[in-house]
Design an enzyme around this catalytic site. Sequence first.
Site, mmCIF file in Angstrom:
data_model
loop_
_atom_site.group_PDB
_atom_site.id
_atom_site.type_symbol
_atom_site.label_atom_id
_atom_site.label_comp_id
_atom_site.label_asym_id
_atom_site.label_seq_id
_atom_site.Cartn_x
_atom_site.Cartn_y
_atom_site.Cartn_z
ATOM 1 N N TYR A 1 -129.827 -44.392 67.480
ATOM 2 C CA TYR A 1 -129.329 -45.286 68.551
ATOM 3 C C TYR A 1 -128.357 -46.367 67.802
ATOM 4 C CZ TYR A 1 -129.054 -48.408 72.501
ATOM 5 O OH TYR A 1 -128.467 -49.156 73.580
ATOM 6 N N SER B 1 -123.771 -51.719 71.980
ATOM 7 C CA SER B 1 -125.158 -52.569 71.826
ATOM 8 C C SER B 1 -125.076 -53.406 70.544
ATOM 9 C CB SER B 1 -126.386 -51.749 71.632
ATOM 10 O OG SER B 1 -127.444 -52.281 71.142
HETATM 11 N N1 NAP Z 1 -131.314 -52.774 77.847
HETATM 12 C C1 NAP Z 1 -131.119 -52.947 76.818
HETATM 13 O O1 NAP Z 1 -131.981 -53.831 75.985
HETATM 14 C C2 NAP Z 1 -129.717 -52.594 76.346
HETATM 15 C C3 NAP Z 1 -129.208 -53.413 75.085
HETATM 16 C C4 NAP Z 1 -127.992 -52.816 74.639
HETATM 17 C C5 NAP Z 1 -127.252 -52.000 75.119
HETATM 18 N N2 NAP Z 1 -127.943 -51.312 76.566
HETATM 19 C C6 NAP Z 1 -126.910 -50.128 76.832
HETATM 20 O O2 NAP Z 1 -126.751 -50.493 78.147
HETATM 21 C C7 NAP Z 1 -126.554 -49.232 78.959
HETATM 22 C C8 NAP Z 1 -127.298 -49.443 80.093
HETATM 23 O O3 NAP Z 1 -128.518 -49.280 79.790
HETATM 24 P P1 NAP Z 1 -129.716 -50.177 81.167
HETATM 25 O O4 NAP Z 1 -130.361 -50.955 80.047
HETATM 26 O O5 NAP Z 1 -129.119 -50.591 82.040
HETATM 27 O O6 NAP Z 1 -130.679 -48.768 81.122
HETATM 28 P P2 NAP Z 1 -131.295 -48.276 82.589
HETATM 29 O O7 NAP Z 1 -131.787 -49.365 83.461
HETATM 30 O O8 NAP Z 1 -132.294 -47.337 82.138
HETATM 31 O O9 NAP Z 1 -129.923 -47.571 83.243
HETATM 32 C C9 NAP Z 1 -129.436 -46.460 82.672
HETATM 33 C C10 NAP Z 1 -128.468 -45.911 83.682
HETATM 34 O O10 NAP Z 1 -127.978 -44.577 83.160
HETATM 35 C C11 NAP Z 1 -127.912 -43.430 83.965
HETATM 36 N N3 NAP Z 1 -128.094 -42.440 83.197
HETATM 37 C C12 NAP Z 1 -129.021 -42.140 82.288
HETATM 38 N N4 NAP Z 1 -128.549 -40.805 81.593
HETATM 39 C C13 NAP Z 1 -127.698 -40.442 82.386
HETATM 40 C C14 NAP Z 1 -127.072 -39.134 82.370
HETATM 41 N N5 NAP Z 1 -127.364 -38.002 81.268
HETATM 42 N N6 NAP Z 1 -125.800 -38.870 83.190
HETATM 43 C C15 NAP Z 1 -125.573 -39.869 83.864
HETATM 44 N N7 NAP Z 1 -126.224 -41.086 84.132
HETATM 45 C C16 NAP Z 1 -127.260 -41.310 83.105
HETATM 46 C C17 NAP Z 1 -129.439 -43.869 85.005
HETATM 47 O O11 NAP Z 1 -129.161 -42.960 86.061
HETATM 48 P P3 NAP Z 1 -129.933 -41.667 86.076
HETATM 49 O O12 NAP Z 1 -131.408 -41.718 85.370
HETATM 50 O O13 NAP Z 1 -130.264 -41.353 87.610
HETATM 51 O O14 NAP Z 1 -128.971 -40.726 85.473
HETATM 52 C C18 NAP Z 1 -129.113 -45.380 85.178
HETATM 53 O O15 NAP Z 1 -128.207 -45.802 86.200
HETATM 54 C C19 NAP Z 1 -126.696 -48.032 78.067
HETATM 55 O O16 NAP Z 1 -125.781 -47.547 77.377
HETATM 56 C C20 NAP Z 1 -127.720 -48.772 76.895
HETATM 57 O O17 NAP Z 1 -127.564 -48.077 75.702
HETATM 58 C C21 NAP Z 1 -128.912 -51.690 76.614
#
Ligand code: NAP
Length: 255
Positions: A148, A138
């Site tokens: 984070y 991130s």
């Molecule tokens: N959105 C942003 O603004 C942003 C910015 C920078 C970086 N990121 C990073 O991008 C990545 C994906 O995030 P996203 O924004 O796409 O979030 P999201 O829409 O909430 O998706 C999160 C995914 O991770 C899975 N997950 C969560 N906890 C887990 C666990 N304990 N074991 C296995 N799977 C798990 C969830 O599925 P289940 O709940 O079914 O397990 C879901 O498929 C993360 O690493 C986040 O830190 C996001």
Amino acid sequence: MATALITGGTSGIGAAFARALAERGDSLILVARNPDRLAEMAIELKERYAVDVETISADLSRREDVERVAERVESAAQPIDLLINNAGFGLRDKLLAVDVGPHDRGIDVMIRAVLILGGAAGRAMKARGAGTIINVSSSSGFIAMGAYSAIKAWVTSYTEGLANELHGTGVTVTALCPGWVRTEFHERADIDTRSIPDYFWLGAEPLVREALVDAAAGKVISIPSRRYAVLMGVARLMPRRAIRSVSRRLSSGSH
Ligand SMILES: NC(=O)c1ccc[n+]([C@@H]2O[C@H](COP(=O)([O-])OP(=O)(O)OC[C@H]3O[C@@H](n4cnc5c(N)ncnc54)[C@H](OP(=O)(O)O)[C@@H]3O)[C@@H](O)[C@H]2O)c1
């Protein structure tokens, strides 16, 4: 035909990776906790793109689940060409909190699982002389917004270390450092996003397209969108005192 394993492949950035890779014909292995959402995603991908989809229901905060996924990643009989360490969640608990449970889970899912799966993929891919690892970090890792940011700073630094260990082996490693992306992330972590201007939001699809181009080019750090490339370029030149001050203001505005 390539095979990609995506953690958190059922929502947001992970789901966007799954669709982009299925569109180009890759076989997919999706890992997440919720079996219903895994099944729904598998059906969607098979119907839309006619690709093979395997699902693994695993909670990456549990060591035995991570080991089970690692075994699949390292399988010589069914090799994986692309690992996307993406599963994660927002963490806004105070560093002074007595209950460190949320921090523990953050470290387990976004650090320990990344380390174990990255090692498994790196070994298997090195032995074959080819492969791609993308760690979803991130832009928060460049600033100072609590646990984070610290976790994502680790992911970016770890990626650089792994890229160095695998240098010259045919295996590339990329840290994807997005800014704010519209996914379920903020709602799940109860983060109020009303003060974030529209200009700073990225879509998951263009983000992933750019990340895949960067990974194919062997870039170790990928910061998609011109906006964030410029912002992070400026951030890298700023004194850390100024970064801490900006981080304080961002932290108070987004809670
Ligand atoms: N959105 C942003 O603004 C942003 C910015 C920078 C970086 N990121 C990073 O991008 C990545 C994906 O995030 P996203 O924004 O796409 O979030 P999201 O829409 O909430 O998706 C999160 C995914 O991770 C899975 N997950 C969560 N906890 C887990 C666990 N304990 N074991 C296995 N799977 C798990 C969830 O599925 P289940 O709940 O079914 O397990 C879901 O498929 C993360 O690493 C986040 O830190 C996001």
